[in-house]
Write an enzyme that holds these catalytic residues in place. Sequence first.
Site, PDB file in Angstrom:
ATOM      1  N   ILE A 110       0.843  -1.203   0.000  1.00  0.00           N
ATOM      2  CA  ILE A 110       0.000   0.000   0.000  1.00  0.00           C
ATOM      3  C   ILE A 110       0.876   1.250   0.000  1.00  0.00           C
ATOM      4  O   ILE A 110       0.374   2.361   0.096  1.00  0.00           O
ATOM      5  CB  ILE A 110      -0.936   0.009   1.232  1.00  0.00           C
ATOM      6  CG1 ILE A 110      -0.126  -0.084   2.533  1.00  0.00           C
ATOM      7  CG2 ILE A 110      -1.927  -1.152   1.134  1.00  0.00           C
ATOM      8  CD1 ILE A 110      -0.943   0.209   3.775  1.00  0.00           C
ATOM      9  N   HIS A 126      -4.165  -4.376  -2.849  1.00  0.00           N
ATOM     10  CA  HIS A 126      -4.672  -4.037  -1.513  1.00  0.00           C
ATOM     11  C   HIS A 126      -4.853  -2.539  -1.334  1.00  0.00           C
ATOM     12  O   HIS A 126      -4.849  -2.044  -0.208  1.00  0.00           O
ATOM     13  CB  HIS A 126      -3.743  -4.616  -0.442  1.00  0.00           C
ATOM     14  CG  HIS A 126      -3.748  -6.125  -0.424  1.00  0.00           C
ATOM     15  ND1 HIS A 126      -2.896  -6.888   0.317  1.00  0.00           N
ATOM     16  CD2 HIS A 126      -4.541  -7.019  -1.084  1.00  0.00           C
ATOM     17  CE1 HIS A 126      -3.147  -8.184   0.115  1.00  0.00           C
ATOM     18  NE2 HIS A 126      -4.142  -8.271  -0.736  1.00  0.00           N
ATOM     19  N   SER A 201       6.962 -11.784  -0.914  1.00  0.00           N
ATOM     20  CA  SER A 201       5.604 -12.025  -0.422  1.00  0.00           C
ATOM     21  C   SER A 201       5.571 -13.358   0.308  1.00  0.00           C
ATOM     22  O   SER A 201       6.085 -14.356  -0.198  1.00  0.00           O
ATOM     23  CB  SER A 201       4.595 -12.059  -1.572  1.00  0.00           C
ATOM     24  OG  SER A 201       3.317 -12.423  -1.050  1.00  0.00           O
TER      25      SER A 201
HETATM   26  P1  NAD Z   1       4.114 -10.387   4.637  1.00  0.00           P
HETATM   27  O1  NAD Z   1       4.470  -9.489   5.766  1.00  0.00           O
HETATM   28  O2  NAD Z   1       3.088 -11.415   4.831  1.00  0.00           O
HETATM   29  O3  NAD Z   1       5.434 -11.132   4.141  1.00  0.00           O
HETATM   30  C1  NAD Z   1       6.552 -10.456   3.721  1.00  0.00           C
HETATM   31  C2  NAD Z   1       7.494 -11.489   3.157  1.00  0.00           C
HETATM   32  O4  NAD Z   1       8.646 -10.844   2.676  1.00  0.00           O
HETATM   33  C3  NAD Z   1       7.933 -12.523   4.178  1.00  0.00           C
HETATM   34  O5  NAD Z   1       7.750 -13.812   3.613  1.00  0.00           O
HETATM   35  C4  NAD Z   1       9.426 -12.217   4.419  1.00  0.00           C
HETATM   36  O6  NAD Z   1      10.168 -13.399   4.597  1.00  0.00           O
HETATM   37  C5  NAD Z   1       9.808 -11.534   3.126  1.00  0.00           C
HETATM   38  N1  NAD Z   1      10.849 -10.522   3.251  1.00  0.00           N
HETATM   39  C6  NAD Z   1      10.960  -9.552   4.193  1.00  0.00           C
HETATM   40  N2  NAD Z   1      12.007  -8.750   3.918  1.00  0.00           N
HETATM   41  C7  NAD Z   1      12.563  -9.220   2.754  1.00  0.00           C
HETATM   42  C8  NAD Z   1      13.666  -8.823   1.964  1.00  0.00           C
HETATM   43  N3  NAD Z   1      14.418  -7.762   2.299  1.00  0.00           N
HETATM   44  N4  NAD Z   1      13.948  -9.540   0.847  1.00  0.00           N
HETATM   45  C9  NAD Z   1      13.205 -10.653   0.492  1.00  0.00           C
HETATM   46  N5  NAD Z   1      12.143 -11.060   1.227  1.00  0.00           N
HETATM   47  C10 NAD Z   1      11.816 -10.354   2.336  1.00  0.00           C
HETATM   48  O7  NAD Z   1       3.813  -9.478   3.407  1.00  0.00           O
HETATM   49  P2  NAD Z   1       2.896  -9.776   2.206  1.00  0.00           P
HETATM   50  O8  NAD Z   1       2.923 -11.199   1.787  1.00  0.00           O
HETATM   51  O9  NAD Z   1       3.158  -8.735   1.231  1.00  0.00           O
HETATM   52  O10 NAD Z   1       1.529  -9.568   3.037  1.00  0.00           O
HETATM   53  C11 NAD Z   1       0.486  -9.105   2.618  1.00  0.00           C
HETATM   54  C12 NAD Z   1      -0.030  -7.930   3.425  1.00  0.00           C
HETATM   55  O11 NAD Z   1       0.869  -7.073   4.061  1.00  0.00           O
HETATM   56  C13 NAD Z   1      -0.671  -7.105   2.407  1.00  0.00           C
HETATM   57  O12 NAD Z   1      -1.999  -6.966   2.775  1.00  0.00           O
HETATM   58  C14 NAD Z   1      -0.003  -5.751   2.401  1.00  0.00           C
HETATM   59  O13 NAD Z   1      -0.985  -4.794   2.117  1.00  0.00           O
HETATM   60  C15 NAD Z   1       0.503  -5.672   3.776  1.00  0.00           C
HETATM   61  N6  NAD Z   1       1.672  -4.837   4.051  1.00  0.00           N
HETATM   62  C16 NAD Z   1       2.111  -3.883   3.178  1.00  0.00           C
HETATM   63  C17 NAD Z   1       3.250  -3.136   3.482  1.00  0.00           C
HETATM   64  C18 NAD Z   1       3.742  -2.097   2.519  1.00  0.00           C
HETATM   65  O14 NAD Z   1       2.941  -1.514   1.782  1.00  0.00           O
HETATM   66  N7  NAD Z   1       5.067  -1.842   2.473  1.00  0.00           N
HETATM   67  C19 NAD Z   1       3.938  -3.377   4.678  1.00  0.00           C
HETATM   68  C20 NAD Z   1       3.438  -4.353   5.540  1.00  0.00           C
HETATM   69  C21 NAD Z   1       2.318  -5.082   5.204  1.00  0.00           C
END
Ligand code: NAD
Length: 264
Positions: A110, A126, A201
Amino acid sequence: MNFMGDDGERIARAVSILSSASNVVAFTGAGISTPSGIPDFRSPDSGMWEKADPFRVASITGFRRDPSAFFEWIRPLARLSMNAKPNVAHYALLKLEQLGKLKSIITQNIDTLHTKAGSNPVHELHGQISSATCITCYKKFPASDLIRQFVETGHIPRCDCERQSILKPNVILFGEQLPFETLQAAKKAVRACDVLFVIGSSLEVAPASEIPLLAKRNGAKVIIINLHATDFDGMADVVLKGDAADLVPNIVKQVETALHASVQ
Ligand code: NAD
């Protein structure tokens, strides 16, 4: 960074798949933005669900019951998203687009960082933090000023309608439908792609997590980059464990070199 042995071989395989592809779609999650300083939801210790109950603060029923809990929870994420800058992995995807390989990005994020990097089109499954809708009259607001004010003061943003109702940022909460047109556009892109490049993800949130299955069912190759294992690793063509900020620029640089070599 130098990648040796098995990692080097897997990277070479990812480079070869991407270099010979004609329609790559990237599917990104919170992990592509952690190097920009925005924590993800599920990483052990640093993930946001370590500190909050998602169904209390980030579900549509929780929002209706107690919007202030949602706003309190989202305030630091909104602050980070507003101030964050795209990192090298976001820019590497822009480069892959400029090389004519990447046709679109589907993101669960987001934070609007792909758009800030210059990528286009970006399907935001999302929603995004930079617009909001009145929960009574449904008037839409480009919310960057309102969100900035809220982040600075903590005052919940309100509509200028008669009821002065709360403005809900246009992010999809648990229990809400994904935006129909965006989801359809994303699925169309996936059905047409020959490679799905999944970056950061956890693939735990449906229906977004069904995207890799759809790609596979339509004959595309799937490359997964993540710090940790996902439930889809078994069906991927290449799985790379590591930081997106190291791997994605490294791979795209090698794709660029391979493409230049092939035209000489
Ligand atoms: P998640 O938090 O479920 O998973 C993030 C994944 O990224 C994990 O599997 C982790 O192991 C991996 N990861 C973390 N840092 C990394 C890196 N530097 N390099 C490679 N992999 C890395 O996130 P998701 O699957 O995107 O979850 C979905 C929900 O989280 C969505 O609804 C989204 O809207 C929301 N979300 C969004 C943000 C954002 O906009 N930046 C932040 C937090 C959560």
